[in-house]
Design an enzyme around this catalytic site. Structure first.
Site, PDB file in Angstrom:
ATOM      1  N   HIS A 145      52.617  30.915  49.250  1.00 53.72           N
ATOM      2  CA  HIS A 145      53.960  31.516  49.189  1.00 53.72           C
ATOM      3  C   HIS A 145      53.820  32.995  48.828  1.00 53.72           C
ATOM      4  O   HIS A 145      53.421  33.794  49.641  1.00 53.72           O
ATOM      5  CB  HIS A 145      54.823  30.745  48.196  1.00 53.72           C
ATOM      6  CG  HIS A 145      55.158  29.365  48.647  1.00 53.72           C
ATOM      7  ND1 HIS A 145      55.974  29.110  49.726  1.00 53.72           N
ATOM      8  CD2 HIS A 145      54.783  28.154  48.168  1.00 53.72           C
ATOM      9  CE1 HIS A 145      56.103  27.811  49.889  1.00 53.72           C
ATOM     10  NE2 HIS A 145      55.377  27.201  48.967  1.00 53.72           N
ATOM     11  N   HIS A 159      55.451  34.003  55.403  1.00 47.29           N
ATOM     12  CA  HIS A 159      56.455  33.801  54.353  1.00 47.29           C
ATOM     13  C   HIS A 159      56.679  35.027  53.482  1.00 47.29           C
ATOM     14  O   HIS A 159      57.798  35.494  53.334  1.00 47.29           O
ATOM     15  CB  HIS A 159      56.050  32.608  53.490  1.00 47.29           C
ATOM     16  CG  HIS A 159      56.994  32.298  52.387  1.00 47.29           C
ATOM     17  ND1 HIS A 159      58.149  31.591  52.591  1.00 47.29           N
ATOM     18  CD2 HIS A 159      56.968  32.614  51.067  1.00 47.29           C
ATOM     19  CE1 HIS A 159      58.802  31.474  51.440  1.00 47.29           C
ATOM     20  NE2 HIS A 159      58.102  32.084  50.498  1.00 47.29           N
ATOM     21  N   GLU A 196      49.863  25.669  51.437  1.00 47.60           N
ATOM     22  CA  GLU A 196      51.190  26.278  51.521  1.00 47.60           C
ATOM     23  C   GLU A 196      51.303  27.552  50.687  1.00 47.60           C
ATOM     24  O   GLU A 196      52.030  27.615  49.694  1.00 47.60           O
ATOM     25  CB  GLU A 196      52.273  25.273  51.112  1.00 47.60           C
ATOM     26  CG  GLU A 196      52.369  24.080  52.031  1.00 47.60           C
ATOM     27  CD  GLU A 196      53.554  23.185  51.698  1.00 47.60           C
ATOM     28  OE1 GLU A 196      54.254  23.446  50.699  1.00 47.60           O
ATOM     29  OE2 GLU A 196      53.796  22.226  52.460  1.00 47.60           O
TER      30      GLU A 196
END
Length: 284
Positions: free
Chosen positions: A270, A228, A268
């Site tokens: 980022h 990402h 998750e």
């Protein structure tokens, strides 16, 4: 290669805030965007935490130090570029409706440059609030992240156009198509090797592009990892997040890749940044 490392997680006040972007501020503290909560957070060197509410629908994404000693951030939910001083004074520059700003970085000209996700454009805002917008030669390209290159230009990713672009200070745009179909580039950063490094979330790869447009791609050990964000490692190579793989990774200048599992499942990761003491911090 998956390796072990000393990893510490720091809880933020208020569950569900949605930490997204992170950077080191001019005051040496960590500054984060809280995408879900519509806020900004600051964590001092001693771990002390302070938060500011921006607006419930602001959805702040990327934050970066500006040339004026303040932090600037994109407000993707309400089409604004936000500014916060190190003592917490908030202000904003309103953009045209439907802009959807995402990535932002200080350019070589002393202005802030941002990616207009929903408007097929790259934007420029001075510290005084003067705006310029440069249309891109694509439709639905989904301009995502930006980085200042070593060539006095701003580089950016086009997630849905499968390309990396360059815009000069005169507004001239050059697009470089990626070799892998459906690569869907997102994060981009200027490496210490004089090239730009980027992630391909759709292909499970990292990419490197030289200022003259030569592209090299590096497949990740886990092609489903969905990389990402990416940031340069001052010691060489780059650090990146694996949003789908729940890992932090490092790529050396020769393409060697090491990955580090995060303690909390499905965290998750980022954005990420490297602190002056070489510690890597990621927003989970």
């Amino acid at each position: 290669m998956t390796t072990s490392a000393k990893i510490r997680e720091v809880p933020l006040a208020g569950a569900g805030g949605g930490p997204y972007g992170i950077t080191v501020g001019p005051d040496g503290a960590l500054w984060l965007t809280l995408a879900h909560a519509g806020g900004i957070a600051r964590m001092g060197a001693g771990g002390e935490l302070r938060t500011w509410s921006v607006s419930p629908d602001s959805r702040p994404l990327i934050i970066t130090p500006g040339p004026d000693g303040a932090l600037w951030f994109t407000r993707s939910g309400d089409d604004r570029i936000g500014r916060i001083t190190t003592d917490g004074e908030l202000s904003a520059v309103a953009l045209p409706a439907g802009t959807g700003p995402c990535g932002i970085a200080a350019g070589p000209d002393g202005a802030l440059w941002y990616a207009a996700m929903n408007a097929d454009a790259i934007g420029r805002v001075t510290v005084d609030g003067e705006q310029t917008r440069f249309p891109l030669p694509v439709s639905g390209g989904f301009a995502s992240m930006v980085a200042t290159g070593p060539d006095e230009a701003v580089w950016f990713t086009l997630n849905q156009a499968n390309a990396v672009g360059r815009i000069g200070m005169d507004g001239a745009v050059t697009l470089h198509a990626l070799p892998t179909e459906g690569a869907a580039p997102v994060g981009i950063t200027a490496g210490v090797d004089g090239a730009l490094w980027f992630v391909e979330i759709g292909a499970g790869q990292l990419g490197r592009i030289t200022p003259d447009g030569r592209i090299t791609e590096y497949p990740l050990p886990d092609r489903s990892a969905r990389p990402h964000a990416i940031v340069a490692d001052p010691a060489g190579g780059c650090w990146y997040t694996e949003w789908g793989g729940n890992r932090i990774g490092h790529v050396a200048q020769d393409g060697t890749i090491d990955t580090y599992d995060l303690p909390t499942p499905a965290s998750e990761p980022h954005g990420l940044t490297v602190a002056p003491d070489a510690t890597v911090w990621a927003a989970l």
